[in-house]
Design a protein around this motif. Structure first.
Motif, mmCIF file in Angstrom:
data_model
loop_
_atom_site.group_PDB
_atom_site.id
_atom_site.type_symbol
_atom_site.label_atom_id
_atom_site.label_comp_id
_atom_site.label_asym_id
_atom_site.label_seq_id
_atom_site.Cartn_x
_atom_site.Cartn_y
_atom_site.Cartn_z
ATOM 1 N N THR A 9 0.828 -1.205 0.000
ATOM 2 C CA THR A 9 0.000 0.000 0.000
ATOM 3 C C THR A 9 0.863 1.256 0.000
ATOM 4 O O THR A 9 0.584 2.217 -0.726
ATOM 5 C CB THR A 9 -0.951 -0.001 1.210
ATOM 6 N N ARG A 12 2.480 1.626 -3.480
ATOM 7 C CA ARG A 12 1.489 2.080 -4.460
ATOM 8 C C ARG A 12 1.184 3.562 -4.288
ATOM 9 O O ARG A 12 1.060 4.296 -5.270
ATOM 10 C CB ARG A 12 0.202 1.258 -4.323
ATOM 11 N N ALA A 13 1.065 4.007 -3.051
ATOM 12 C CA ALA A 13 0.792 5.424 -2.790
ATOM 13 C C ALA A 13 1.945 6.288 -3.296
ATOM 14 O O ALA A 13 1.726 7.341 -3.911
ATOM 15 C CB ALA A 13 0.555 5.656 -1.303
ATOM 16 N N LEU A 15 4.111 5.519 -5.687
ATOM 17 C CA LEU A 15 4.098 5.468 -7.154
ATOM 18 C C LEU A 15 3.045 6.413 -7.716
ATOM 19 O O LEU A 15 3.319 7.211 -8.618
ATOM 20 C CB LEU A 15 3.835 4.041 -7.635
ATOM 21 N N ASN A 16 1.836 6.338 -7.178
ATOM 22 C CA ASN A 16 0.755 7.202 -7.662
ATOM 23 C C ASN A 16 1.051 8.679 -7.411
ATOM 24 O O ASN A 16 0.731 9.532 -8.246
ATOM 25 C CB ASN A 16 -0.575 6.784 -7.057
ATOM 26 N N ALA A 17 1.692 8.989 -6.286
ATOM 27 C CA ALA A 17 2.070 10.381 -6.009
ATOM 28 C C ALA A 17 3.131 10.854 -6.989
ATOM 29 O O ALA A 17 3.068 11.994 -7.488
ATOM 30 C CB ALA A 17 2.569 10.513 -4.571
ATOM 31 N N ILE A 19 3.650 9.741 -10.034
ATOM 32 C CA ILE A 19 3.002 9.903 -11.342
ATOM 33 C C ILE A 19 2.212 11.210 -11.380
ATOM 34 O O ILE A 19 2.270 11.958 -12.354
ATOM 35 C CB ILE A 19 2.099 8.696 -11.650
ATOM 36 N N ALA A 20 1.491 11.497 -10.306
ATOM 37 C CA ALA A 20 0.726 12.753 -10.244
ATOM 38 C C ALA A 20 1.656 13.960 -10.311
ATOM 39 O O ALA A 20 1.354 14.948 -10.990
ATOM 40 C CB ALA A 20 -0.122 12.786 -8.968
#
Length: 100
Positions: A9, A12-13, A15-17, A19-20
């Motif tokens: 988790t 993933r957080a 990675l998503n941050a 990318i954003a």
């Protein structure tokens, strides 16, 4: 008290941050060196994540992730990822070939 966050988790957080953050960049005035570096990093990330995704997909199928859906693995994957059925079949075949 908050429950501990799993390493998956947290990763993933992050990675998503990341990318954003990249998506929010205004690269209209970015120098050529940085643009080329972004292109190289993007390609590397795509390749690495594609390979990892194939491994994870294979593990999920082996663990029976789609058995309770009443669908074929390809149909279930197509719905899960919102992708074309033929693409789902290709991904499943590739995951089997690359991970055995």
């Amino acid at each position: 008290m908050d429950a501990p966050v799993s390493p998956v988790t947290a990763a993933r957080a992050a990675l998503n941050a990341a990318i954003a953050d990249l998506a929010a960049l205004d690269t209209r005035t970015t120098g050529l060196e940085d643009l080329l570096a972004l292109i190289i990093d993007s390609e590397r990330a795509t390749r690495v994540l594609t390979g990892l995704g194939q491994t994870w997909l294979h593990r999920a199928v082996q663990a029976g992730a789609f058995t309770d859906t009443g669908l074929t693995c390809a149909d279930a994957l197509s719905g899960l990822l919102h992708i074309d059925l033929s693409d789902a079949r290709t991904r499943l075949r590739r995951s089997m070939l690359l991970t055995e």
